[in-house]
Design a protein around this motif. Structure first.
Motif, PDB file in Angstrom:
ATOM      1  N   ASP A  46       8.565  26.609  20.801  1.00 35.38           N
ATOM      2  CA  ASP A  46       9.243  27.855  21.159  1.00 35.38           C
ATOM      3  C   ASP A  46      10.735  27.724  20.865  1.00 35.38           C
ATOM      4  OD1 ASP A  46       6.767  28.562  22.091  1.00 35.38           O
ATOM      5  OD2 ASP A  46       7.324  28.591  24.210  1.00 35.38           O
ATOM      6  N   VAL A  47      11.298  28.754  20.271  1.00 31.51           N
ATOM      7  CA  VAL A  47      12.722  28.752  19.948  1.00 31.51           C
ATOM      8  C   VAL A  47      13.304  30.143  20.192  1.00 31.51           C
ATOM      9  CG1 VAL A  47      12.569  26.910  18.225  1.00 31.51           C
ATOM     10  CG2 VAL A  47      12.300  29.298  17.516  1.00 31.51           C
ATOM     11  N   SER A  48      14.641  30.181  20.206  1.00 29.77           N
ATOM     12  CA  SER A  48      15.355  31.452  20.285  1.00 29.77           C
ATOM     13  C   SER A  48      16.556  31.378  19.367  1.00 29.77           C
ATOM     14  CB  SER A  48      15.809  31.712  21.736  1.00 29.77           C
ATOM     15  OG  SER A  48      16.614  32.873  21.806  1.00 29.77           O
ATOM     16  N   ILE A  49      16.835  32.467  18.641  1.00 25.89           N
ATOM     17  CA  ILE A  49      18.025  32.518  17.795  1.00 25.89           C
ATOM     18  C   ILE A  49      18.562  33.947  17.795  1.00 25.89           C
ATOM     19  CG2 ILE A  49      16.742  32.962  15.650  1.00 25.89           C
ATOM     20  CD1 ILE A  49      18.864  31.142  14.265  1.00 25.89           C
ATOM     21  N   GLY A  50      19.866  34.056  17.986  1.00 25.06           N
ATOM     22  CA  GLY A  50      20.493  35.369  18.006  1.00 25.06           C
ATOM     23  C   GLY A  50      19.912  36.297  19.050  1.00 25.06           C
ATOM     24  N   GLY A  51      19.410  35.738  20.149  1.00 25.64           N
ATOM     25  CA  GLY A  51      18.837  36.550  21.215  1.00 25.64           C
ATOM     26  C   GLY A  51      17.381  36.906  21.035  1.00 25.64           C
ATOM     27  N   ARG A  52      16.749  36.446  19.963  1.00 21.51           N
ATOM     28  CA  ARG A  52      15.332  36.720  19.716  1.00 21.51           C
ATOM     29  C   ARG A  52      14.502  35.482  20.009  1.00 21.51           C
ATOM     30  NH1 ARG A  52      13.897  38.856  14.115  1.00 21.51           N
ATOM     31  NH2 ARG A  52      11.994  39.365  15.267  1.00 21.51           N
ATOM     32  N   PHE A  53      13.433  35.654  20.783  1.00 21.11           N
ATOM     33  CA  PHE A  53      12.570  34.546  21.190  1.00 21.11           C
ATOM     34  C   PHE A  53      11.312  34.526  20.335  1.00 21.11           C
ATOM     35  CE2 PHE A  53       9.028  32.878  23.713  1.00 21.11           C
ATOM     36  CZ  PHE A  53       9.523  31.624  24.047  1.00 21.11           C
ATOM     37  N   PHE A  54      10.892  33.316  19.933  1.00 18.68           N
ATOM     38  CA  PHE A  54       9.681  33.145  19.131  1.00 18.68           C
ATOM     39  C   PHE A  54       8.798  32.081  19.793  1.00 18.68           C
ATOM     40  CE2 PHE A  54      13.031  34.495  16.262  1.00 18.68           C
ATOM     41  CZ  PHE A  54      12.436  35.561  15.597  1.00 18.68           C
ATOM     42  N   HIS A  55       7.543  32.439  20.026  1.00 18.85           N
ATOM     43  CA  HIS A  55       6.572  31.539  20.661  1.00 18.85           C
ATOM     44  C   HIS A  55       5.681  30.908  19.593  1.00 18.85           C
ATOM     45  CE1 HIS A  55       3.681  29.877  23.403  1.00 18.85           C
ATOM     46  NE2 HIS A  55       2.715  30.684  23.005  1.00 18.85           N
ATOM     47  N   ASN A  56       5.478  29.601  19.716  1.00 18.97           N
ATOM     48  CA  ASN A  56       4.621  28.860  18.779  1.00 18.97           C
ATOM     49  C   ASN A  56       5.037  29.093  17.323  1.00 18.97           C
ATOM     50  OD1 ASN A  56       3.102  27.673  20.748  1.00 18.97           O
ATOM     51  ND2 ASN A  56       1.301  28.976  20.490  1.00 18.97           N
ATOM     52  N   ALA A  57       6.321  28.986  17.087  1.00 19.50           N
ATOM     53  CA  ALA A  57       6.836  29.182  15.731  1.00 19.50           C
ATOM     54  C   ALA A  57       6.852  27.861  14.976  1.00 19.50           C
ATOM     55  CB  ALA A  57       8.247  29.761  15.791  1.00 19.50           C
ATOM     56  N   ASN A  58       6.746  27.963  13.647  1.00 18.82           N
ATOM     57  CA  ASN A  58       6.958  26.793  12.798  1.00 18.82           C
ATOM     58  C   ASN A  58       8.462  26.599  12.625  1.00 18.82           C
ATOM     59  OD1 ASN A  58       4.168  26.535  12.368  1.00 18.82           O
ATOM     60  ND2 ASN A  58       4.221  27.936  10.640  1.00 18.82           N
ATOM     61  N   VAL A  59       8.957  25.448  13.021  1.00 21.14           N
ATOM     62  CA  VAL A  59      10.398  25.200  13.006  1.00 21.14           C
ATOM     63  C   VAL A  59      10.688  23.976  12.143  1.00 21.14           C
ATOM     64  CG1 VAL A  59      12.447  24.758  14.397  1.00 21.14           C
ATOM     65  CG2 VAL A  59      10.583  26.155  15.326  1.00 21.14           C
ATOM     66  N   SER A  60      11.590  24.144  11.190  1.00 24.88           N
ATOM     67  CA  SER A  60      12.001  23.050  10.319  1.00 24.88           C
ATOM     68  C   SER A  60      13.513  22.894  10.413  1.00 24.88           C
ATOM     69  CB  SER A  60      11.593  23.347   8.870  1.00 24.88           C
ATOM     70  OG  SER A  60      12.019  22.315   8.004  1.00 24.88           O
ATOM     71  N   LEU A  61      13.959  21.682  10.720  1.00 21.23           N
ATOM     72  CA  LEU A  61      15.378  21.356  10.774  1.00 21.23           C
ATOM     73  C   LEU A  61      15.714  20.448   9.594  1.00 21.23           C
ATOM     74  CD1 LEU A  61      15.766  20.462  14.567  1.00 21.23           C
ATOM     75  CD2 LEU A  61      15.985  22.705  13.495  1.00 21.23           C
ATOM     76  N   LYS A  62      16.882  20.665   8.996  1.00 18.28           N
ATOM     77  CA  LYS A  62      17.272  19.875   7.827  1.00 18.28           C
ATOM     78  C   LYS A  62      18.709  19.401   7.969  1.00 18.28           C
ATOM     79  CE  LYS A  62      15.998  21.172   3.690  1.00 18.28           C
ATOM     80  NZ  LYS A  62      15.892  21.915   2.410  1.00 18.28           N
ATOM     81  N   PHE A  63      18.934  18.153   7.564  1.00 17.27           N
ATOM     82  CA  PHE A  63      20.278  17.577   7.533  1.00 17.27           C
ATOM     83  C   PHE A  63      20.453  16.907   6.174  1.00 17.27           C
ATOM     84  CE2 PHE A  63      23.669  14.590   8.185  1.00 17.27           C
ATOM     85  CZ  PHE A  63      24.479  15.125   9.185  1.00 17.27           C
ATOM     86  N   VAL A  64      21.513  17.270   5.450  1.00 18.00           N
ATOM     87  CA  VAL A  64      21.771  16.723   4.124  1.00 18.00           C
ATOM     88  C   VAL A  64      23.071  15.934   4.163  1.00 18.00           C
ATOM     89  CG1 VAL A  64      22.164  17.258   1.697  1.00 18.00           C
ATOM     90  CG2 VAL A  64      20.586  18.663   3.037  1.00 18.00           C
ATOM     91  N   GLY A  65      23.011  14.686   3.737  1.00 16.60           N
ATOM     92  CA  GLY A  65      24.186  13.831   3.736  1.00 16.60           C
ATOM     93  C   GLY A  65      24.132  12.823   2.606  1.00 16.60           C
ATOM     94  N   ASP A  66      24.800  11.694   2.812  1.00 17.25           N
ATOM     95  CA  ASP A  66      24.881  10.639   1.812  1.00 17.25           C
ATOM     96  C   ASP A  66      24.650   9.300   2.490  1.00 17.25           C
ATOM     97  OD1 ASP A  66      26.299   8.583  -0.015  1.00 17.25           O
ATOM     98  OD2 ASP A  66      26.285  10.413  -1.229  1.00 17.25           O
ATOM     99  N   THR A  67      23.855   8.446   1.864  1.00 21.84           N
ATOM    100  CA  THR A  67      23.549   7.152   2.472  1.00 21.84           C
ATOM    101  C   THR A  67      24.793   6.290   2.683  1.00 21.84           C
ATOM    102  OG1 THR A  67      23.072   6.193   0.294  1.00 21.84           O
ATOM    103  CG2 THR A  67      21.211   7.102   1.521  1.00 21.84           C
ATOM    104  N   ASN A  68      25.831   6.531   1.902  1.00 20.61           N
ATOM    105  CA  ASN A  68      27.047   5.739   2.029  1.00 20.61           C
ATOM    106  C   ASN A  68      27.784   6.025   3.338  1.00 20.61           C
ATOM    107  OD1 ASN A  68      28.499   3.675   0.637  1.00 20.61           O
ATOM    108  ND2 ASN A  68      30.164   5.120   0.302  1.00 20.61           N
TER     109      ASN A  68
END
Length: 228
Positions: A46-68
């Motif tokens: 379950d998540v919420s964004i901008g005041g909107r709630f979503f139940h049993n949503a597929n959620v993907s988080l991404k972080f892009v960086g450099d190994t150095n």
């Protein structure tokens, strides 16, 4: 080329150790050839964004960086527990929510999200600096423990995927039967508004209170993709 430095940063994933003051430790770091790296975490929750709630949503988080830019950490908690591993605080973070036919993409504003791996305790994922005091929440917005991430071969510089118990927990690790706190007071800022991620799949005691540290019933995936 290797070097020795003093690490005092509170911006680490303290999997399994109590939050609080940190004791600096001498740690060695290794300067390797720089390579772009992408960390992606997936969970159904379950998540919420901008005041909107979503139940049993597929959620993907991404972080892009450099190994150095990956740095070691070595900390001691007030109760004597220790943690050590690696963290990446420099990079860009984003998220995707898929709910039925709806697809929402958002970018986290800077200086909130980091990626860490606590090799000493077998946990890792996305942590955040939240609140007016900018304190660390090691298992929020999403971190894993147990299963394949609890492996001596785990690292942040090899392309692979990990699974484990999925935590979106304010106040991790929960003590006694108090469970995780309500994240409402700790919004993560995005270009689409405030973002919150919850932990609805939780083990409970017969009296209705949340279970202890092993209480998460959810499962997540963390992938590491390095472009050499």
């Amino acid at each position: 080329m290797s070097r020795i430095e003093i690490s005092c940063s509170p911006r680490i994933l303290q999997a399994f150790i109590a939050a609080g003051a940190f004791v600096c430790g001498l740690v060695s770091s290794f300067t390797a050839a720089a390579a772009p790296v992408t960390y992606t975490m997936f969970v159904v929750t379950d998540v919420s964004i901008g005041g909107r709630f979503f139940h049993n949503a597929n959620v993907s988080l991404k972080f892009v960086g450099d190994t150095n830019d990956i740095q070691p950490f070595n900390v001691t908690a007030p109760d004597g527990g220790t943690g050590s591993g690696f963290e990446l605080t420099k990079g860009t973070a984003s998220l995707v929510i898929t709910n039925g036919t709806e697809y929402i993409r958002a970018n986290f504003l800077p200086n909130q999200i980091l990626v860490s791996l606590d090799k000493a305790n077998g946990g890792g994922g996305f942590s955040a600096l939240v609140g007016a005091d900018r304190h660390l929440e090691p298992a929020y917005p999403l971190a894993l423990d147990g299963s394949s991430i609890d492996n001596p071969a785990s690292d942040l510089v090899t392309s692979r995927a990990y699974t484990g118990h999925a935590w979106s927990c304010i106040g991790f690790p929960p003590t006694g039967n108090t469970g995780c706190a309500d994240p409402t007071a700790f919004p993560l800022k995005t270009n689409r508004g405030d973002f919150f991620i919850y932990q609805p799949y939780q083990d409970y005691y017969p009296d209705g209170t949340q279970g202890p540290i092993s209480g998460s019933l959810n499962t997540g995936i963390l992938s590491v993709t390095v472009k050499h």
